[in-house]
Design an enzyme around this catalytic site. Structure first.
Site, PDB file in Angstrom:
ATOM      1  N   ALA A  62       0.849  -1.177   0.000  1.00 28.22           N
ATOM      2  CA  ALA A  62       0.000   0.000   0.000  1.00 28.22           C
ATOM      3  C   ALA A  62       0.894   1.241   0.000  1.00 28.22           C
ATOM      4  CB  ALA A  62      -0.916   0.001   1.220  1.00 28.22           C
ATOM      5  N   GLY A 105      -0.320  -4.954   0.925  1.00 31.66           N
ATOM      6  CA  GLY A 105      -1.573  -4.892   0.201  1.00 31.66           C
ATOM      7  C   GLY A 105      -1.491  -5.524  -1.173  1.00 31.66           C
ATOM      8  N   GLU A 108      -2.105  -9.127  -0.612  1.00 35.15           N
ATOM      9  CA  GLU A 108      -3.519  -9.349  -0.311  1.00 35.15           C
ATOM     10  C   GLU A 108      -4.378  -9.246  -1.558  1.00 35.15           C
ATOM     11  OE1 GLU A 108      -4.355  -8.132   4.190  1.00 35.15           O
ATOM     12  OE2 GLU A 108      -3.492  -6.482   3.029  1.00 35.15           O
ATOM     13  N   GLU A 128       3.423  -5.976   7.419  1.00 37.85           N
ATOM     14  CA  GLU A 128       2.651  -4.942   8.114  1.00 37.85           C
ATOM     15  C   GLU A 128       2.998  -4.780   9.595  1.00 37.85           C
ATOM     16  OE1 GLU A 128      -0.042  -5.990   4.570  1.00 37.85           O
ATOM     17  OE2 GLU A 128       1.416  -6.995   5.860  1.00 37.85           O
TER      18      GLU A 128
END
Length: 244
Positions: A62, A105, A108, A128
């Protein structure tokens, strides 16, 4: 479709390339919005999805600058998780073609796709906790479903990164292919899907993704398909080929 994606539409599939190579295709607010637009497109006109990244990277995570400014309210909105859930629930299957990093991210997003193909340089990881947060957009349960709880704990708690060979061994990816052949192989997988009944693919995906044991769901989905002309035509062609 916008500033962060390249979108190519075909009759039976849509090809989406994450295109922020200077930022390792980090998933920012603009990309999230554009991916929601892709979902809207595929929900209105169901087609197969091929998702990949530009510049030798799938998605490096992200956008940390944006993530740093998010607070409790943004967390409760599930900004990334709602998008990835929507991708996972698309009517027809999705294939992620992964070269290079799929981290945070980005990992994911890959986990939310139905099938993953990788090059030998692919790397999956969820760092994370090192940033003071958890992988809250599906990794804590999708990775366990895909590769097993032990592997998920090694990645999510132990900071382990999975190379392509490990990802293949754990069932996270379907195959490892050369970088120059990645998209061709992804399209071959999609070609096989495109040759199937769309209704059968949609109902199979619904049943596969339904929680818990679901023999009734199997029966109901099969009942719908048994009444279709497509099923009769396909089986008639099969029987006629056997006779010849």
């Amino acid at each position: 479709m916008g500033e962060t994606l390249e979108v190519t539409e075909h009759a039976d599939r849509v090809v989406v390339t994450l295109n922020r190579p200077a930022a390792r295709n980090a998933i920012n607010a603009a990309m999230i919005a554009e991916l929601h637009d892709v979902c809207t497109l595929l929900e209105r006109q169901p087609r197969l999805l091929l998702l990949t990244g530009a510049g030798g990277t799938f998605a490096g995570g992200a956008d940390i600058a944006e993530l740093r400014e998010r607070g409790r309210n943004e967390a409760l909105q599930g900004i990334n998780s709602r998008l990835f859930d929507r991708i996972a629930r698309l009517p027809l299957p999705s294939v992620a073609a992964i070269d290079g990093y799929a981290l945070g991210g980005g990992a994911e997003l890959a986990y939310a796709c139905d099938i993953r193909l990788a090059t030998s340089s692919a790397v999956f990881g969820n760092p994370e906790p090192g940033l003071g947060i958890l992988a809250a957009a599906g990794a804590c349960w999708r990775l366990a479903e895909l590769a097993g709880k032990s592997v998920a704990k090694q990645v999510l708690l132990g900071g382990r990164r999975l190379g392509a060979e490990e990802a293949l061994r754990f069932g996270l990816v379907a195959d490892i292919v050369a970088p120059e052949a990645l998209l061709d192989e992804a399209h071959r997988v999609l070609d096989r899907m495109a040759a199937s009944s769309q209704a059968a693919l949609r109902l199979t995906k619904l049943v596969l993704d339904a929680p818990g044991a679901h023999p009734v769901a199997d029966d109901l989905a099969q009942a719908v398909l048994f009444e279709s002309e497509d099923k009769r035509d396909r089986m008639t062609r099969f029987l006629e080929r056997r006779k010849s």
